[in-house]
Design a protein around this motif. Structure first.
Motif, PDB file in Angstrom:
ATOM      1  N   ASN A 436      51.102  36.195  41.004  1.00  0.00           N
ATOM      2  CA  ASN A 436      51.551  35.109  40.142  1.00  0.00           C
ATOM      3  C   ASN A 436      50.401  34.184  39.792  1.00  0.00           C
ATOM      4  OD1 ASN A 436      54.165  35.947  39.999  1.00  0.00           O
ATOM      5  ND2 ASN A 436      54.846  34.697  41.737  1.00  0.00           N
ATOM      6  N   ILE A 437      49.627  33.835  40.798  1.00  0.00           N
ATOM      7  CA  ILE A 437      48.500  32.925  40.573  1.00  0.00           C
ATOM      8  C   ILE A 437      47.522  33.547  39.580  1.00  0.00           C
ATOM      9  CG2 ILE A 437      46.447  31.923  41.663  1.00  0.00           C
ATOM     10  CD1 ILE A 437      48.252  31.537  44.194  1.00  0.00           C
ATOM     11  N   ILE A 438      47.264  34.844  39.782  1.00  0.00           N
ATOM     12  CA  ILE A 438      46.316  35.523  38.904  1.00  0.00           C
ATOM     13  C   ILE A 438      46.861  35.582  37.467  1.00  0.00           C
ATOM     14  CG2 ILE A 438      45.208  37.752  38.426  1.00  0.00           C
ATOM     15  CD1 ILE A 438      45.030  38.125  41.499  1.00  0.00           C
ATOM     16  N   GLU A 443      46.326  33.937  31.833  1.00  0.00           N
ATOM     17  CA  GLU A 443      46.911  33.334  30.633  1.00  0.00           C
ATOM     18  C   GLU A 443      46.089  32.152  30.154  1.00  0.00           C
ATOM     19  OE1 GLU A 443      51.411  32.062  30.253  1.00  0.00           O
ATOM     20  OE2 GLU A 443      51.156  34.110  31.068  1.00  0.00           O
ATOM     21  N   LYS A 444      45.573  31.391  31.112  1.00  0.00           N
ATOM     22  CA  LYS A 444      44.824  30.176  30.804  1.00  0.00           C
ATOM     23  C   LYS A 444      43.451  30.463  30.207  1.00  0.00           C
ATOM     24  CE  LYS A 444      46.099  26.312  33.860  1.00  0.00           C
ATOM     25  NZ  LYS A 444      45.680  25.679  35.125  1.00  0.00           N
ATOM     26  N   HIS A 445      42.882  31.631  30.528  1.00  0.00           N
ATOM     27  CA  HIS A 445      41.489  31.884  30.131  1.00  0.00           C
ATOM     28  C   HIS A 445      41.348  33.167  29.320  1.00  0.00           C
ATOM     29  CE1 HIS A 445      40.183  28.641  32.791  1.00  0.00           C
ATOM     30  NE2 HIS A 445      41.016  29.144  33.698  1.00  0.00           N
ATOM     31  N   ASN A 461      33.230  37.141  38.650  1.00  0.00           N
ATOM     32  CA  ASN A 461      32.928  36.049  39.600  1.00  0.00           C
ATOM     33  C   ASN A 461      33.639  34.761  39.200  1.00  0.00           C
ATOM     34  OD1 ASN A 461      31.351  37.731  41.074  1.00  0.00           O
ATOM     35  ND2 ASN A 461      29.432  37.123  40.069  1.00  0.00           N
ATOM     36  N   PHE A 462      33.735  34.543  37.889  1.00  0.00           N
ATOM     37  CA  PHE A 462      34.432  33.355  37.392  1.00  0.00           C
ATOM     38  C   PHE A 462      35.876  33.350  37.890  1.00  0.00           C
ATOM     39  CE2 PHE A 462      37.370  31.829  34.094  1.00  0.00           C
ATOM     40  CZ  PHE A 462      36.991  30.498  34.005  1.00  0.00           C
ATOM     41  N   PHE A 463      36.507  34.525  37.790  1.00  0.00           N
ATOM     42  CA  PHE A 463      37.905  34.592  38.209  1.00  0.00           C
ATOM     43  C   PHE A 463      38.051  34.490  39.734  1.00  0.00           C
ATOM     44  CE2 PHE A 463      38.280  36.352  33.947  1.00  0.00           C
ATOM     45  CZ  PHE A 463      39.341  35.580  33.468  1.00  0.00           C
ATOM     46  N   VAL A 464      37.121  35.104  40.431  1.00  0.00           N
ATOM     47  CA  VAL A 464      37.172  35.003  41.910  1.00  0.00           C
ATOM     48  C   VAL A 464      37.128  33.533  42.316  1.00  0.00           C
ATOM     49  CG1 VAL A 464      35.932  35.475  44.066  1.00  0.00           C
ATOM     50  CG2 VAL A 464      36.152  37.269  42.338  1.00  0.00           C
ATOM     51  N   GLY A 465      36.239  32.819  41.685  1.00  0.00           N
ATOM     52  CA  GLY A 465      36.106  31.389  41.993  1.00  0.00           C
ATOM     53  C   GLY A 465      37.396  30.654  41.688  1.00  0.00           C
ATOM     54  N   LEU A 481      40.286  41.596  44.469  1.00  0.00           N
ATOM     55  CA  LEU A 481      39.338  42.422  43.725  1.00  0.00           C
ATOM     56  C   LEU A 481      39.866  43.848  43.644  1.00  0.00           C
ATOM     57  CD1 LEU A 481      35.839  41.200  44.908  1.00  0.00           C
ATOM     58  CD2 LEU A 481      36.829  41.021  42.625  1.00  0.00           C
ATOM     59  N   ASP A 482      40.550  44.222  44.752  1.00  0.00           N
ATOM     60  CA  ASP A 482      41.141  45.564  44.761  1.00  0.00           C
ATOM     61  C   ASP A 482      42.229  45.666  43.687  1.00  0.00           C
ATOM     62  OD1 ASP A 482      39.470  46.192  46.739  1.00  0.00           O
ATOM     63  OD2 ASP A 482      40.934  46.024  48.379  1.00  0.00           O
ATOM     64  N   SER A 483      42.976  44.544  43.538  1.00  0.00           N
ATOM     65  CA  SER A 483      44.048  44.558  42.538  1.00  0.00           C
ATOM     66  C   SER A 483      43.511  43.994  41.227  1.00  0.00           C
ATOM     67  CB  SER A 483      45.216  43.723  43.047  1.00  0.00           C
ATOM     68  OG  SER A 483      44.775  42.405  43.261  1.00  0.00           O
ATOM     69  N   LYS A 484      42.469  44.599  40.753  1.00  0.00           N
ATOM     70  CA  LYS A 484      41.763  44.180  39.529  1.00  0.00           C
ATOM     71  C   LYS A 484      42.717  43.971  38.350  1.00  0.00           C
ATOM     72  CE  LYS A 484      37.668  46.734  39.670  1.00  0.00           C
ATOM     73  NZ  LYS A 484      36.707  47.040  40.311  1.00  0.00           N
ATOM     74  N   PRO A 485      42.260  43.189  37.423  1.00  0.00           N
ATOM     75  CA  PRO A 485      43.099  42.973  36.234  1.00  0.00           C
ATOM     76  C   PRO A 485      43.488  44.296  35.570  1.00  0.00           C
ATOM     77  CG  PRO A 485      40.849  42.160  35.918  1.00  0.00           C
ATOM     78  CD  PRO A 485      41.031  42.440  37.350  1.00  0.00           C
ATOM     79  N   GLU A 486      44.748  44.530  35.561  1.00  0.00           N
ATOM     80  CA  GLU A 486      45.190  45.779  34.948  1.00  0.00           C
ATOM     81  C   GLU A 486      45.248  45.575  33.426  1.00  0.00           C
ATOM     82  OE1 GLU A 486      47.661  44.483  37.407  1.00  0.00           O
ATOM     83  OE2 GLU A 486      46.580  45.490  39.020  1.00  0.00           O
TER      84      GLU A 486
END
Lengths: 486, 388
Positions: A436-438, A443-445, A461-465, A481-486
Motif C-alpha cells: 500500500n505504501i509503495i 502514484e505521487k511520483h 534509490n530514490f524510491f528506497v529512500g 526491492l525483491d517486490s520491484k515495481p511491477e
C-alpha cells in the motif's frame, strides 16, 4: 649465533665529507646496532609484593602468587629456588632506602620470543630471555606540578613488578618495537598484566651499542636508555642513540658507558648519568625474606591452568572458524574477546564472519568511543547472541541492532526483546501494508517512474529512500526491492 | 636501651645511661647495666617487673642479664615474631626474654613463641612440629630424680678460654660445670675452631644489615627531617639527606652505619662481606659438629649422632664495668665485650644467661648455656637445673 642484520649506514654530519671520500675509494664501514631490552611489567596482583596492602585502592585482598609462574608462557623455566636482594639508593621514590629485587637468583631463566612473518618481518629473529626477576615497584614521582618540588605517590611503591631482561639479540629499532608488542600481547593474554605503556604498567629500558661489520656484536660500549614509554619513543630513541654513537666513534672519540634519556621533540638522547657517577647499589641478600622454593607439582599446576597461548590460539581460531588472520588478531588484541566470540559461536546459530565483523566493528567502535575495556563492559555472550538473533530473524534492522547495542552497553538491564518492544520497533514484514505504501508513493511520483522505466536504474534509490522514510526505517530494503515495481 | 640496639652498655641513649641496680651499695661508682637491652635487665633486677622483653642481635639480652644478675634468654632465631621490632641486623635479630627466674622466663617465652605470617622469618607451625619431633626422638625424658641430667653431655668449648677472662668468671665457670656434673651430666671438652672469626664476622654482617635497615630514616617517609637549607642548589637532594641523617642519628649509630655501608660497597664487598658470609656458615657448622642433635634447618631428618647436648661458657669476660669512664676502653675494646655472645647469634641457636654468683666486690657474674637450633625447651630445662 647472531646473524647480523645490516641496518644502517649512517654518516654523521661532521664526517659527511670523509664518508663521501671513502665512498669513492674504499667501501664505507657498515654499522650495526645491538639492542637488549629490560621490560618492567606491573603484575595485575591484588596485593603488593611483600605487604597485605592493596595494590589497587578499591580491590579486596586476594592472593595472586601463581602470577609469576605464568611467565612459563615465554618457554623459560621457573627456578626451584629463587631469592631476593636489596638494591640500595637514596631517592624519594622508595621509602625504605632500598628496593627488594632479584639479581643473582631470579625466579625465571631462559625462554624466547621469535619474531617473524607474523610481525611483518621477512626473516626470523629469535630474542632470548636472559632472566626474569620479581621486584618491588617504586613510588610514582610527579615532577613540575609544584615548582621546585617532586611529589611522590607511594601507592605504587611495593607493587609487584616483573623485570624481563632480554639478551642483546635485536638489531633494529623495528625488531625492538615488535618484541615489545609481542610481549604485550602475550602478557595481556595470560592475564599477568594489562601492559599499558601510557599508564606505566609496562615500562621499557633499552641497551644500545654499535659495532662495525665483522666485529663482535657485543664489542660496542652500551648505553642504557631509561623510561621509554611508547613504541614510537622506543623506535625513535634507539635510532637517535645508535646514530649518536656512530657519530661519536667516527669523530674519533669513544662512547662512554652511560645512562641516557630521550627527548622526542628534538629526537636526541641526552646524558643522565655516566659510569663515574653511577650509584653503588650495594646489593645484599634480603635478610627478611627466606628463599622461595617452588615444587615441580606447583609449576605443573600453573602450566596446566594457563590459557591457550596466542600463537596456538591464533592458528586454531583462524582455521576452525574460517576467519582471516587479521580478524582473529584484532579480536585477540582485546582481552576476553575471543572467549566472547567462541561463546556466541557455541550457540551454533551464527555465521563466524558475521559475528567477528560485528565484534570488531560495532562492539570495538563502542568500546573505543567509551574508552572502555571489553572486560569492564556490560556485554555478555547472551546479549550479543540475542542481538544477532533479532537481526537474523528480521525483528530489527542493522541500524536498530546498533542502537540496541548502545543501550545495552549504557547499562539498560532490560532484555533485548523488551527493548525492541519498548521502542515499538518491528521490521515491517506485513507485505500488504508495504504494498500500500509503495502504491501511494508510485502514484505521487509519476515522473520518477517514467525516468526509471526509461532505463535510469538509479532512480530506484530514490524510491528506497522514500519507502524507508514512510515506514520510519522499519521496512527492510531487501524485502521491497525483491517486490520491484511491477 | 642503646639507640637502635647499638651498644653493649646502654650508654648511647638520648635519655642518658642506664645504671646497674645490682651493684653492691659499697661499690665505688655507678656500673654499666650492659646492653643494648640494659633497661629491661635493670628493670627486672630492680624488682620493677617479673619479666621484660629485649632484643638480642649479638648478645643484647644476655650481656645485661649477666651484669645485672638476672636470667636472659635468646631463643632460636625465628621462634618469636619480629613484627613490630625495629630491625638492626635482620638475619641476627631475635626477641629475647629477661626475668628473675628461669621458670618466669620460660612461661613468658611459651606465650610469645608462636608463628606469625607477618614475619617471614618466624617459624611456621609446620617447622615447629618438625623440630619437636626431632627433639623428642633424640632425647628420652629424664628418669632419675637425684641425677636428672644423667645421660646428658655438656661441652666446655676450649676457644672461650681467653686471657681476658676475669678470675671471678673462671671460678663461676668451674663451679657451674661442677654443679651440672653433680646432677649427672658428663662434662667434656669440645672445640669450635672458627670461634676466633666470630667477632669480625659479626660486626661485618650486623653492620651491613644495619646500614641497610636504617636507610629508611631519610626524612622523607620515615624519621625526622632537617630544616637546614642546603646552600647549593646542585647538591640539594644529597645534602638534605646528609643533614637529616647527621642530625637524627647518634654518634655510635652513625659510626656503625658508615662501617656497614663501607663493607657493602662494590670495592669492599669481596674483601669483607662475602668472606664474612662464608665464615658465618663455618661457625654455624662448628656448632653442628659439636651437638648430638642434628640441625633441623640443615640436616633434614638425620638422627642423633655423637656430641654434646649443650655448651657451657661465660656470658661476659668479666663483671659490669664502671659507667664514669675510669675503666674507659678503646672503641674496639668495647666491641670485644661481645666475643662470648655473638657466635650463638651467628648460628641462630638458642642461648641463655643465668646468674652464677658474684665477684669479690659484689658484682654479678653470668654463665651461658647454648644448645642446638630449635632445642629451646631442653636448654631452659637445663638452665633451670643449673640454677636450682
Amino acid at each position: 649465533m647472531l646473524s647480523v642484520l645490516r641496518i644502517r649506514n649512517i654518516s654523521a654530519p661532521n664526517s659527511a665529507c670523509s664518508a663521501l671520500r671513502r665512498a669513492y675509494t674504499t667501501p664505507a664501514p657498515k654499522w650495526n646496532t645491538t639492542i637488549g631490552l629490560e621490560l618492567h611489567v606491573q603484575l595485575s596482583a591484588k596485593q603488593k609484593l611483600f605487604s597485605p596492602a592493596s595494590a589497587k585502592w578499591d580491590d579486596p585482598a586476594n592472593s595472586n602468587i601463581d602470577l609469576p609462574g605464568r611467565f612459563l608462557a615465554l618457554d623459560g623455566t621457573v627456578q626451584p629456588t629463587s631469592a631476593f636482594d636489596r638494591k640500595h639508593y637514596f631517592y624519594a621514590d622508595q621509602p625504605l632506602g632500598y628496593q627488594i629485587t632479584q639479581s643473582a637468583r631470579p625466579i625465571g631463566r631462559g625462554g624466547q620470543i621469535e619474531l617473524g612473518s607474523a610481525d611483518g618481518l621477512s626473516y626470523t629473529r629469535r630474542v632470548r630471555i636472559h632472566q626474569l626477576q620479581l621486584e618491588q615497584d617504586t613510588a610514582k614521582s610527579i615532577h613540575n606540578v609544584y615548582p621546585g618540588y617532586v611529589l611522590s605517590d607511594l601507592n605504587r611503591a611495593g607493587v609487584a613488578l616483573v623485570e624481563i631482561v632480554s639478551e642483546a639479540d635485536m638489531c633494529t629499532a623495528d625488531e625492538a618495537a615488535h618484541y615489545v608488542r609481542r610481549m604485550q600481547t602475550l602478557l595481556r593474554h595470560i592475564g599477568v598484566s594489562n601492559c599499558n605503556m601510557e599508564e606505566g604498567s609496562l615500562r621499557c629500558d633499552v641497551n644500545v651499542s654499535v659495532f662495525r661489520d665483522g666485529d663482535d656484536p657485543l664489542s660496542g660500549t652500551r648505553c642504557e636508555l631509561k623510561n621509554l614509554n611508547s613504541l614510537k619513543v622506543i623506535r625513535g630513541a634507539i635510532e637517535a642513540e645508535s646514530a649518536r654513537q656512530i657519530a661519536v666513534i667516527e669523530s674519533g672519540q669513544t662512547v662512554g658507558q652511560e645512562t641516557r634519556g630521550y627527548d622526542a621533540r628534538t629526537n636526541t638522547t641526552f646524558l643522565q648519568r655516566s659510569k663515574e657517577t653511577a650509584p653503588d647499589y650495594r646489593y645484599m641478600p634480603e635478610p627478611d625474606i627466606p628463599p622461595v622454593r617452588v615444587t615441580e607439582a606447583w609449576v605443573d599446576a600453573v602450566r596446566n591452568a594457563m590459557p591457550e597461548l596466542p600463537d596456538r590460539l591464533l592458528a586454531r581460531v583462524t582455521e576452525h572458524y574460517g576467519l582471516l588472520r587479521d580478524e582473529v588478531e584484532t579480536m585477540m588484541g582485546e582481552p576476553g574477546c575471543i572467549a566472547l566470540f567462541e561463546a556466541v559461536m557455541a550457540t551454533g546459530k551464527h555465521d563466524a564472519k558475521r559475528v567477528a565483523s560485528w565484534i570488531t566493528s560495532e562492539i570495538f567502535g563502542q568500546l573505543a568511543y567509551r574508552n572502555q575495556k571489553l572486560a569492564d563492559s556490560q556485554l555478555t555472550p547472551q546479549l550479543l547472541d540475542d542481538i544477532l538473533d533479532a537481526l537474523a530473524n528480521s525483528q530489527v534492522t542493522s541500524a536498530q541492532a546498533k542502537q540496541l547495542l548502545i543501550e545495552l552497553m549504557d547499562g539498560d538491564k532490560r532484555k533485548v526483546g523488551e527493548l525492541i518492544e519498548a521502542h515499538g520497533w518491528r521490521v515491517m514484514d506485513d507485505q500488504s501494508e508495504l504494498r500500500n505504501i509503495i502504491a501511494v508513493l508510485l502514484e505521487k511520483h509519476p515522473n520518477e517512474i517514467a525516468d526509471y522505466r526509461a532505463g535510469n536504474k538509479r532512480r530506484m534509490n530514490f524510491f528506497v529512500g522514500k519507502v524507508m522514510g514512510a515506514t520510519k526505517g522499519q521496512a527492510k530494503p531487501q524485502d521491497f526491492l525483491d517486490s520491484k515495481p511491477e | 636501651m642503646d639507640e637502635f640496639g647499638m651498644g653493649s652498655k646502654t650508654i648511647f641513649s638520648i635519655h642518658g645511661p642506664t645504671v646497674n641496680p645490682a651493684a653492691a651499695s659499697d661499690d665505688p661508682g655507678p656500673r654499666a647495666a650492659g646492653g643494648s637491652s640494659g633497661g629491661s635487665a635493670a628493670a627486672v633486677a630492680a624488682g620493677q617487673c617479673r619479666i621484660a622483653l629485649g632484643s638480642d642481635t649479638g648478645g643484647s639480652v644476655r650481656l645485661p642479664a649477666a651484669w645485672c644478675g638476672v636470667v636472659g634468654f635468646k631463643p632460636t632465631y625465628g621462634r618469636i615474631s619480629r613484627h613490630g621490632l625495629v630491625a638492626y641486623g635482620s638475619s641476627l635479630d631475635t626477641v629475647g626474654v629477661l626475668g628473675r627466674t628461669v621458670d618466669d622466663v620460660r612461661a613468658a617465652f611459651q606465650a610469645v613463641s608462636v608463628s606469625d605470617a607477618r614475619d617471614m622469618t618466624c617459624m611456621t607451625q609446620q617447622v615447629r612440629s618438625r623440630i619437636d619431633r626431632l627433639v623428642a626422638q633424640a632425647r628420652p625424658p629424664a628418669s632419675s630424680v637425684n641425677k636428672p641430667l644423667s645421660g646428658i653431655c655438656i661441652g666446655i668449648p676450649a676457644e672461650y678460654w681467653v686471657d681476658e677472662l676475669s678470675d671471678t668468671t673462671v671460678d663461676a665457670w668451674r663451679s657451674g660445670a661442677d654443679r651440672l656434673a653433680s646432677l649427672g651430666a658428663d662434662i667434656v671438652s669440645v672445640s669450635l675452631p672458627h670461634t676466633k672469626s666470630a667477632l669480625p664476622v659479626y660486626y661485618t654482617i650486623a653492620l651491613a644489615e644495619a646500614s641497610s635497615n636504617l636507610a629508611r630514616y631519610d626524612g622523607i617517609r620515615y624519621g625526622r627531617r632537617s630544616s637546614e637549607q642546603p646552600p647549593n642548589e646542585a647538591t640539594n637532594a644529597s645534602q638534605k639527606y646528609a643533614n637529616t641523617r647527621s642530625e637524627g642519628f647518634g654518634d655510635e649509630v652513625q659510626r656503625r652505619i658508615l662501617l656497614g655501608t663501607y663493607v657493602m660497597t662494590s670495592a669492599a664487598c669481596q674483601q669483607f662481606y662475602a668472606p664474612a658470609q662464608k665464615l658465618r656458615r663455618l661457625i654455624q657448622q662448628d656448632f653442628d659438629a659439636a651437638f648430638a642433635l642434628p640441625n633441623a634447618m640443615h640436616s633434614g631428618n638425620r638422627s642423633r649422632g655423637e656430641g654434646v647436648d649443650a655448651l657451657l661458657f661465660p656470658t661476659a669476660i668479666g663483671p659490669a664495668p664502671k659507667l664514669d669512664g675510669s675503666s674507659e676502653e678503646s672503641r674496639v675494646e668495647a666491641y670485644v665485650n661481645d666475643v662470648m655472645t655473638v657466635p650463638a647469634s651467628l648460628a641462630g641457636i638458642p642461648a641463655v644467661s643465668v646468674p652464677a654468683g658474684v665477684s669479690k666486690n659484689g658484682l654479678p657474674v653470668g654463665l651461658q648455656l647454648v644448645a642446638q637450633y630449635g632445642d629451646d625447651e631442653f636448654l631452659l630445662e637445663t638452665a633451670s637445673r643449673l640454677c636450682s
